[in-house]
Design an enzyme around this catalytic site. Structure first.
Site, PDB file in Angstrom:
ATOM      1  CB  SER A 178      -0.976   0.006   1.164  1.00 43.12           C
ATOM      2  OG  SER A 178      -0.304   0.160   2.384  1.00 43.12           O
ATOM      3  CB  ALA A 203      -3.829  -1.770  10.174  1.00 43.30           C
ATOM      4  N   PRO A 204      -1.765  -1.974   7.588  1.00 42.62           N
ATOM      5  CG  PRO A 204      -0.253  -3.278   6.338  1.00 42.62           C
ATOM      6  CD  PRO A 204      -1.622  -2.638   6.276  1.00 42.62           C
ATOM      7  N   GLY A 205       0.207  -0.046   7.905  1.00 42.75           N
ATOM      8  CA  GLY A 205       1.060   1.112   8.162  1.00 42.75           C
ATOM      9  C   GLY A 205       1.837   1.645   6.982  1.00 42.75           C
ATOM     10  N   GLY A 206       1.595   1.137   5.796  1.00 46.90           N
ATOM     11  CA  GLY A 206       2.348   1.571   4.617  1.00 46.90           C
ATOM     12  C   GLY A 206       2.210   3.052   4.311  1.00 46.90           C
ATOM     13  CG  ASP A 220      -6.753   0.260  11.269  1.00 45.56           C
ATOM     14  OD1 ASP A 220      -7.414  -0.619  11.865  1.00 45.56           O
ATOM     15  OD2 ASP A 220      -6.594   0.256  10.044  1.00 45.56           O
ATOM     16  CG  ASP A 233      -5.298   2.059   0.904  1.00 48.36           C
ATOM     17  OD1 ASP A 233      -6.200   1.884   0.062  1.00 48.36           O
ATOM     18  OD2 ASP A 233      -4.272   1.361   0.955  1.00 48.36           O
ATOM     19  CE  LYS A 289      -8.867  -0.408  -0.608  1.00 52.05           C
ATOM     20  NZ  LYS A 289      -7.893   0.621  -0.414  1.00 52.05           N
TER      21      LYS A 289
END
Length: 168
Positions: free
Chosen positions: A4, A31-34, A50, A85, A114
């Site tokens: 991401s 999450a996950p943190g990108g 999150d 995101d 999305k």
């Protein structure tokens, strides 16, 4: 941390703008943190929102993981950026981001929306209309290389709405 982060880096190149040194950023659905990792690398201070755990380590002066539902989170001050995101329904995410504009919670926006398997163009038109009605201006949307069934959206808070944040 994740693929991401590549999406945010590409979005910043595409729109020619992104979080930078000294900016205060909310990363909704972090999450996950990108995305948080990319904003931190560019010098921003990040509030990662999150309920899930994040897989990044960052200096506490420039990073906070707020274990809250992103749909319920309300910042205490106007932020420079809201990044999003989230893997949620596109119209619900659009309504959330429109609320951010109406309440002057952030000055600029980069979001990945999305899209459903069917009626992608129709849903995207509704998403953009919702964001515009909320007060985001200069909206651009594009499916980027690292997007799958997603569209990246960029915009900024309209001048008429730029004011101190409304109470949550």
């Amino acid at each position: 941390v994740s693929r991401s982060g590549l999406k945010l880096e590409e979005a910043i190149r595409w729109c020619g703008d992104g979080p930078g040194k000294g900016d205060l950023v909310a990363d909704l659905g972090a999450a996950p943190g990108g995305w948080s990792q990319v904003a931190l690398a560019r010098g921003a201070t990040v509030l990662a929102v999150d309920l899930a755990r994040l897989k990044i380590d960052a200096p506490p002066k420039r990073f906070a993981h707020l274990e809250e539902n992103a749909f319920r989170y309300a910042p205490k001050e106007t932020l420079d950026w809201v990044l999003c995101d989230m893997a949620s329904r596109p119209l619900e995410v659009a309504q959330l981001l429109a609320k951010w504009a109406r309440r002057s919670w952030a000055r600029q926006l980069i979001a990945n929306i999305k899209l459903p398997m069917k009626k992608k163009a129709e849903i995207l038109r509704q998403v953009l209309a919702t964001l515009e009605d909320g007060g985001w201006e200069g909206l651009k949307a594009r499916q980027l290389y690292h997007d799958r069934d997603e569209v990246t959206v960029y915009g900024w808070l309209s001048a008429q709405r730029a004011r101190p944040p409304a109470p949550a």
